[in-house]
Design a protein around this motif. Structure first.
Motif, short mmCIF file in Angstrom:
data_model
loop_
_atom_site.label_atom_id
_atom_site.label_comp_id
_atom_site.label_asym_id
_atom_site.label_seq_id
_atom_site.Cartn_x
_atom_site.Cartn_y
_atom_site.Cartn_z
N GLY A 10 0.82 -1.20 0.00
CA GLY A 10 0.00 0.00 0.00
C GLY A 10 0.84 1.25 0.00
O GLY A 10 2.05 1.20 -0.24
N LEU A 11 0.18 2.37 0.28
CA LEU A 11 0.82 3.67 0.33
C LEU A 11 0.98 4.09 1.79
O LEU A 11 0.01 4.03 2.56
CB LEU A 11 -0.03 4.69 -0.42
CG LEU A 11 0.41 6.15 -0.35
CD1 LEU A 11 1.77 6.35 -0.99
CD2 LEU A 11 -0.64 7.05 -1.01
N SER A 17 4.80 2.21 8.85
CA SER A 17 5.02 0.76 8.86
C SER A 17 4.00 0.05 7.98
O SER A 17 2.88 0.54 7.80
CB SER A 17 4.90 0.22 10.29
OG SER A 17 5.87 0.79 11.14
N LEU A 18 4.41 -1.09 7.49
CA LEU A 18 3.52 -2.00 6.76
C LEU A 18 3.94 -3.42 7.10
O LEU A 18 5.12 -3.67 7.40
CB LEU A 18 3.62 -1.80 5.24
CG LEU A 18 2.90 -0.63 4.59
CD1 LEU A 18 3.25 -0.58 3.10
CD2 LEU A 18 1.40 -0.73 4.78
N ARG A 19 2.99 -4.36 7.03
CA ARG A 19 3.31 -5.77 7.16
C ARG A 19 2.84 -6.50 5.92
O ARG A 19 1.64 -6.50 5.63
CB ARG A 19 2.69 -6.39 8.40
CG ARG A 19 3.21 -7.82 8.63
CD ARG A 19 2.71 -8.46 9.90
NE ARG A 19 1.39 -9.04 9.75
CZ ARG A 19 0.93 -10.05 10.49
NH1 ARG A 19 1.70 -10.57 11.44
NH2 ARG A 19 -0.29 -10.49 10.31
N LEU A 20 3.76 -7.11 5.23
CA LEU A 20 3.45 -7.92 4.07
C LEU A 20 3.25 -9.37 4.50
O LEU A 20 3.93 -9.85 5.42
CB LEU A 20 4.55 -7.85 3.03
CG LEU A 20 4.96 -6.46 2.54
CD1 LEU A 20 6.03 -6.58 1.46
CD2 LEU A 20 3.77 -5.67 2.07
N SER A 21 2.34 -10.04 3.82
CA SER A 21 2.11 -11.46 4.06
C SER A 21 2.27 -12.22 2.75
O SER A 21 2.00 -11.67 1.67
CB SER A 21 0.71 -11.71 4.61
OG SER A 21 0.51 -11.05 5.84
N LEU A 62 21.63 -5.15 3.88
CA LEU A 62 22.12 -4.09 4.77
C LEU A 62 21.19 -2.89 4.78
O LEU A 62 21.04 -2.21 5.81
CB LEU A 62 23.53 -3.66 4.33
CG LEU A 62 24.64 -4.68 4.58
CD1 LEU A 62 25.97 -4.15 4.03
CD2 LEU A 62 24.77 -5.00 6.06
N SER A 63 20.54 -2.64 3.65
CA SER A 63 19.69 -1.45 3.54
C SER A 63 18.44 -1.53 4.40
O SER A 63 17.80 -0.51 4.66
CB SER A 63 19.29 -1.24 2.08
OG SER A 63 18.60 -2.37 1.59
N VAL A 64 18.06 -2.74 4.84
CA VAL A 64 16.83 -2.89 5.62
C VAL A 64 17.09 -3.43 7.03
O VAL A 64 16.16 -3.46 7.85
CB VAL A 64 15.82 -3.80 4.90
CG1 VAL A 64 15.58 -3.32 3.48
CG2 VAL A 64 16.25 -5.26 4.92
N GLU A 65 18.31 -3.86 7.29
CA GLU A 65 18.61 -4.46 8.60
C GLU A 65 18.32 -3.47 9.71
O GLU A 65 18.70 -2.30 9.65
CB GLU A 65 20.06 -4.92 8.65
CG GLU A 65 20.35 -5.87 9.80
CD GLU A 65 21.53 -6.78 9.49
OE1 GLU A 65 22.29 -6.46 8.55
OE2 GLU A 65 21.67 -7.81 10.17
N GLY A 66 17.61 -3.96 10.74
CA GLY A 66 17.22 -3.11 11.85
C GLY A 66 15.88 -2.43 11.67
O GLY A 66 15.30 -1.91 12.63
N ARG A 67 15.36 -2.45 10.45
CA ARG A 67 14.04 -1.84 10.18
C ARG A 67 13.01 -2.88 9.76
O ARG A 67 11.82 -2.74 10.08
CB ARG A 67 14.18 -0.80 9.05
CG ARG A 67 15.11 0.33 9.36
CD ARG A 67 15.05 1.42 8.28
NE ARG A 67 15.45 0.94 6.97
CZ ARG A 67 14.67 0.98 5.89
NH1 ARG A 67 13.46 1.47 5.96
NH2 ARG A 67 15.13 0.53 4.71
N PHE A 68 13.44 -3.92 9.07
CA PHE A 68 12.54 -4.96 8.58
C PHE A 68 12.76 -6.25 9.38
O PHE A 68 13.88 -6.55 9.79
CB PHE A 68 12.79 -5.26 7.11
CG PHE A 68 12.40 -4.18 6.14
CD1 PHE A 68 12.06 -2.90 6.57
CD2 PHE A 68 12.38 -4.44 4.78
CE1 PHE A 68 11.70 -1.91 5.67
CE2 PHE A 68 12.03 -3.46 3.87
CZ PHE A 68 11.68 -2.19 4.32
N MET A 83 7.73 -4.19 8.11
CA MET A 83 8.58 -3.10 7.63
C MET A 83 8.29 -1.85 8.46
O MET A 83 7.16 -1.34 8.43
CB MET A 83 8.31 -2.83 6.15
CG MET A 83 8.47 -4.07 5.27
SD MET A 83 8.30 -3.72 3.51
CE MET A 83 6.60 -3.20 3.44
N ASN A 84 9.28 -1.41 9.20
CA ASN A 84 9.16 -0.22 10.04
C ASN A 84 10.10 0.87 9.54
O ASN A 84 11.03 0.61 8.78
CB ASN A 84 9.48 -0.55 11.49
CG ASN A 84 8.54 -1.58 12.08
OD1 ASN A 84 7.37 -1.67 11.71
ND2 ASN A 84 9.05 -2.38 13.01
#
Length: 127
Positions: A10-11, A17-21, A62-68, A83-84
């Motif tokens: 989504g947007l 944050s978003l959560r993908l399934s 590395l670009s998402v570590e600590g956030r995802f 995803m935060n």
């Protein structure tokens, strides 16, 4: 191969944050290495995260570590990507992928190690 269906895109504003399934068909899910990849317009598909069949081992770009955070629920044949702190550069189509043959148990970044793919879900992060 397994059938994979993503949802949850989504947007969202930057910082949100978003959560993908990703729901998988078949009876071998608990033996399948699972991964998330993404593809932005004009760019190649890139690795985001992967999780071992048991869920005990994960790997992140590395670009998402600590956030995802990638997790899975083998009782529901589903893998998730939380995803935060989203950034505009996270904007892409996100794809779920599986090693459907169950050859691998160690999370891998290599796109060629995944043989089943979902149709993708769009994630757009506005600044």
């Amino acid at each position: 191969q397994v059938q994979l269906v993503e949802s949850g895109g989504g947007l969202v504003h930057a910082g949100g944050s978003l959560r993908l399934s990703c729901a998988a068909s078949g009876r071998t899910f608990s033996r399948n290495l699972m991964g998330w990849f993404r593809q932005a317009p004009g760019k190649e598909r890139e690795f985001v995260a992967a999780i071992s069949p048991s869920g005990g081992s994960t790997k992140y770009a590395l670009s998402v570590e600590g956030r995802f955070t990638i997790t899975r629920d083998n009782s529901k044949n589903t893998v998730y990507l939380q995803m935060n702190s989203l950034k505009p550069e996270d904007t892409a189509v996100y794809y779920c992928a599986a090693d459907s043959f169950g050859f691998r148990v160690v999370p891998t970044v290599l796109i060629g190690n995944y043989d089943s793919w979902g149709q993708g879900t769009q994630v757009t992060v506005s600044s």
